[in-house]
Design a protein around this motif. Structure first.
Motif, short mmCIF file in Angstrom:
data_model
loop_
_atom_site.label_atom_id
_atom_site.label_comp_id
_atom_site.label_asym_id
_atom_site.label_seq_id
_atom_site.Cartn_x
_atom_site.Cartn_y
_atom_site.Cartn_z
N LEU A 1 6.16 -5.55 7.52
CA LEU A 1 5.69 -4.51 6.60
C LEU A 1 5.52 -5.21 5.24
CD1 LEU A 1 8.33 -1.88 7.62
CD2 LEU A 1 5.91 -1.72 8.12
N LEU B 1 6.64 1.73 -0.46
CA LEU B 1 5.86 1.44 0.75
C LEU B 1 5.14 2.69 1.23
CD1 LEU B 1 5.37 -0.89 2.86
CD2 LEU B 1 7.03 0.29 4.26
N LEU B 2 5.86 3.81 1.23
CA LEU B 2 5.23 5.07 1.67
C LEU B 2 4.12 5.47 0.70
CD1 LEU B 2 8.22 7.22 2.94
CD2 LEU B 2 6.73 5.68 4.19
N ALA C 1 6.55 11.93 1.22
CA ALA C 1 7.46 10.79 1.28
C ALA C 1 8.90 11.25 1.06
CB ALA C 1 7.07 9.75 0.24
N MET D 1 -1.14 -3.27 7.90
CA MET D 1 -1.11 -2.02 7.15
C MET D 1 -2.42 -1.81 6.39
SD MET D 1 2.78 -1.69 5.73
CE MET D 1 2.70 0.09 5.74
N LEU E 1 2.96 9.69 7.83
CA LEU E 1 2.66 10.24 6.51
C LEU E 1 1.35 11.00 6.45
CD1 LEU E 1 4.16 10.02 3.75
CD2 LEU E 1 2.56 8.22 3.19
N ALA F 1 5.89 5.75 7.56
CA ALA F 1 4.56 5.34 7.12
C ALA F 1 3.50 5.75 8.14
CB ALA F 1 4.51 3.83 6.89
N SER G 1 1.16 3.20 1.36
CA SER G 1 0.50 3.49 2.62
C SER G 1 -0.29 4.80 2.55
CB SER G 1 1.59 3.57 3.70
OG SER G 1 1.03 3.77 4.94
N GLY G 2 0.32 5.84 1.98
CA GLY G 2 -0.36 7.13 1.90
C GLY G 2 -1.58 7.09 1.01
#
Lengths: 258, 531
Positions: A90, A99-100, A118, B364, A153, A150, A103-104
């Motif tokens: 990650l 991170l969330l 999150a 990702m 989300l 993640a 990613s979102g």
């Protein structure tokens, strides 16, 4: 084309040099089910999941997710799936919350909505206390949980999880399980790979058994299990390891005598 | 109570076996060890000769005291940077054995006298004594000084290692190790610069510093030898006592840490219980950045420059070289104002292998790119993050270099040239990131995964040559402005022209790279996942 299948795979092949990792898979995974992809190590589970989620290009074959071709229509597919791969990193130098957020927002969700989701996910997955810690300092179980967060989300229709319970402690495993059960109850599809049969048996309602790059059996849990006492038993028979004894070579082992 | 067997020979043998087995592992390692041993012995012998030649020099004491102090500093930082260099340095490996602290300290101390480092230290200390000693008494004290000095150095390393073992075996310690090469490189630059400075202005500059250092252990031991040579026995006794006291103190500190390490649970179990107190420092940063994917990508890139040791090391190297080359050249009077373009060129390199810098976490990114437009925004965000630092920095370096050389009329054209070069680097960097990605291993010093070195060379050197070619129009225009009869009066035009050219070529490069990135996502992921 409208279809009830969550995932439709046709003639999927992948070779790495001399080795054939996936040898022609045809598979239709029903929507709204908790689906287990089981098989021994090296059966081709990760390769298959990577190809289905668009992370690895197949040599041959086609993959459709909720009616859209993964390679020809990535816009439709990528917005509808969530992925938790195995063996890939990650962005570990971000904290769990960052991170969330990253990613979102990459997925184009509005910032406020990302932060709200999150917070809830961190809370439910029991990561709120470690949300400002860098992911690089997380334990295996925490990494799986933040990866799952993640993947969830953007509220995908189909969730692909590669070995989500590998190396995860029982408490985290139970948490992950609870979230996934709630998620499938709402009509979404979960596809996950594992080599722990008891787990698959207790979680899944639909199973596909893989060995040596091929699908050996698929269907509802009851269909695959058939006459066997447990999925484990049925699985061992399917992959041809049923009759193997541990042998008499270790007759000195145990019993206390030197 | 102190154990029936004498531990010391056991540990010395352990150290020798570890050394031998380490060498047996690979031919390359053996060759490296033998080569470094030869170099150290040669270097040690040379400096011994040099120090002997220094005998009788008025500044001999200043030089040797400084040398010993630097050596002691080396012993202090060595365990922080190379924690795995000596396995007996990690006492937690011995935790299961029934050992008492006192014999253990004695045994470990003796064992750590085995090796190249102590040998070099011995040579240097011996040379230092010879350089400053006059008369029989002084040499006799010299022997004591050498032994004390060597023990202080070794004990220093051990105490530092034991006190920081938690740090060294943790993630932060490994991060530190990645940066160590850099610290040494920059330190060497500074030493080099300092030596040149001394060479031009004389050794007497060292004297005030030496007056202090001769009281600081272990240099104080050498100070004692000098004091005896001068006949001031009282001062000498004080200096020796100071050194011995320092040794006792270090041993006590080391012993205390050792005992605590051996009797308390190790760091990995303690860490989980630590409260996670990490404030969010970047909250303000996010508000300054544009919304959407652009800002998100920029934010992550900027965070990684600071938080990821590999990325940080690469950036610090680029920033340092980009500054050192033009400024040092200007300082030494050999500089050209055009060296200022080095800053732009060095920083532009950071655009190369963008996805390799992500490692396998690139998945990702890959799962969120579904069109060439997504890829374009992704690449543009990364280029913008880079520009946030590079643009002001390259401008600053150019202005500073210009100021040092006093060549203000040429500032606009050099700035223009810098911007054009930066644009060309960004454009080629984006394109090679998509076309020739390669893995950057996260552990150790290597920047290319095994088997991908060719790819990295193509990417960086091909890219740099192309960048030079792409900036050719601006370079030609600059040459024309300097050569042509009335070209000079048009020089200022090169600033807007270079900036516009750089911006245009960056956009073109991003536009070209985006569809390639979007079409090659799985291939890129495979290429960057080998680390």
């Amino acid at each position: 084309m409208v279809s009830t299948a969550a995932v439709r795979v046709q003639g999927l092949w992948k070779r790495f040099g001399q080795q054939v990792a996936v040898a022609g898979i045809d598979l239709e995974l029903p929507a709204g089910k908790f689906i287990g992809l089981v098989g021994p190590n090296g059966a081709g589970k990760t390769t298959t999941l990577s190809m289905v989620t668009g992370l690895l290009r197949p040599d041959q074959g086609s993959v459709e997710v909720v009616g859209h071709d993964v390679w020809r229509d990535p816009v439709a597919v990528k917005a509808r799936i969530g992925v938790l791969p195995e063996g890939l990193r990650l962005f570990e130098r971000l904290s769990g919350r960052e991170l969330l957020g990253y990613s979102g927002r990459l997925r184009g969700l509005p910032g406020a909505e990302v932060d709200k989701r999150a917070t809830q996910l961190l809370d439910v997955l029991d990561l709120a206390g470690a949300q400002h810690k860098l992911v690089v300092d997380y334990s295996t179980g925490m990494r799986k949980k933040i990866g799952l967060a993640a993947a969830l989300l953007h509220n995908p229709e189909v969730l692909f999880l590669d070995e989500p319970f590998e190396g995860v402690d029982p408490v985290s495993a139970q948490t992950i399980r609870g979230v996934l059960e709630r998620y499938t109850a709402s009509g979404a599809t979960v596809v996950f790979s594992s080599h722990v049969m008891e787990l698959v048996e207790s979680l899944c309602d639909w199973v596909a058994v893989m060995a040596a790059g091929r699908i050996r059996a698929h269907g509802t849990l009851a269909e695959v299990r058939g006459e066997a006492a447990s999925l484990q038993q049925a699985f061992l028979e399917l992959v041809g390891a049923g009759g193997r004894d541990t042998g008499s070579n270790l007759d000195w082992l145990g019993g206390g005598a030197r | 109570m102190t154990g029936e067997t004498n531990l010391t020979p056991v540990f010395v043998r352990l150290k020798l076996s570890l050394l031998r087995n380490g060498l047996r592992q690979s031919g390359g390692r053996r060759a490296a060890y033998v080569a470094s041993a030869v170099v150290v012995v040669l270097f040690g012998a040379l400096q011994l000769l040099g120090l002997i030649a220094l005998h009788g020099n008025r500044h001999a004491l200043s030089v040797v005291v400084l040398l010993v102090a630097v050596l002691a500093l080396g012993w202090t930082v060595m365990p922080l940077f190379f924690p795995s260099g000596d396995e007996t340095l990690d006492p937690t490996r011995l935790v299961m054995l029934p050992l008492r602290p006192r014999p253990l300290v004695r045994a470990l101390l003796t064992a750590s006298l085995v090796g190249i480092g102590p040998l070099f230290t011995l040579l240097l200390l011996a040379g230092s004594v010879i350089a400053v000693a006059h008369g029989g008494t002084a040499y006799a004290v010299g022997v004591v000084a050498v032994v004390l000095g060597l023990l202080v150095c070794v004990a220093l390393a051990r105490a530092v290692a034991a006190a920081n073992i938690r740090l060294l075996t943790s993630r932060k310690g490994r991060d530190l190790a990645v940066l160590s090469g850099l610290v040494i490189a920059i330190g060497a630059q500074l030493v080099n610069f300092g030596a040149q400075h001394l060479g031009s202005s004389g050794l007497s500059q060292l004297d005030p510093l030496a007056d202090v250092l001769k009281w600081v252990p272990p240099a104080s031991a050498i100070g004692a030898v000098d004091s005896v040579s001068d006949g001031s026995y009282g001062v000498a006794a004080l200096q020796l006592a100071l050194t011995a006291g320092a040794l006792m103190l270090l041993l006590a500190v080391w012993s205390r840490h050792l005992t605590r390490l051996m009797t308390s649970p190790d760091g990995s179990t303690l860490q989980a219980a630590e409260p996670a107190a990490r404030e969010r420092t970047a909250g303000g940063l996010a508000r300054l950045l544009p919304a959407g994917r652009t800002g998100t990508v920029m934010e992550r890139s900027l965070r990684y420059i600071w938080r990821d040791p590999k990325t940080k090391a690469a950036w610090v190297t680029s920033l340092a070289i980009g500054l050192i080359v033009p400024v040092f050249n200007a300082l030494q009077g050999t500089g050209s104002i055009y060296f200022a373009c080095f800053a732009a060129g060095m920083l532009g390199i950071q655009m190369y292998n963008q996805f390799g810098q992500d490692t396998s976490a690139f998945w990702m990114v890959a799962t969120t790119i579904s069109s060439a437009h997504d890829a374009y925004v992704e690449l543009r965000g990364r280029a913008l993050a880079l520009l946030v630092i590079t643009l002001p920095y390259a401008t600053l370096v150019t202005v500073v270099t210009t100021a040092m050389l006093g060549d203000w009329p040429r500032l606009p054209e050099v700035l223009g040239l810098s911007f054009a070069l930066l644009g060309a680097m960004l454009a080629t960097g984006a394109w090679t990131s998509a076309r020739f990605p390669y893995s950057i291993p996260q552990e150790g010093y290597k920047n290319v995964a095994p088997g991908q070195a060719g790819l990295a060379w193509i990417s960086i050197f091909g890219g740099m040559v192309s960048a030079a070619l792409l900036s050719a129009p601006v370079i030609v225009a600059t040459i024309w402005a300097n050569v042509a009869q009335d070209g000079g009066q048009w020089g200022w035009l090169l600033l807007p022209a270079g900036a516009a050219y750089g911006a245009g070529i960056t956009l073109a490069g991003l536009r070209l790279a985006a569809p390639r990135t979007a079409a090659r996502l799985p291939e890129i992921l495979t290429a960057v996942s080998k680390g």
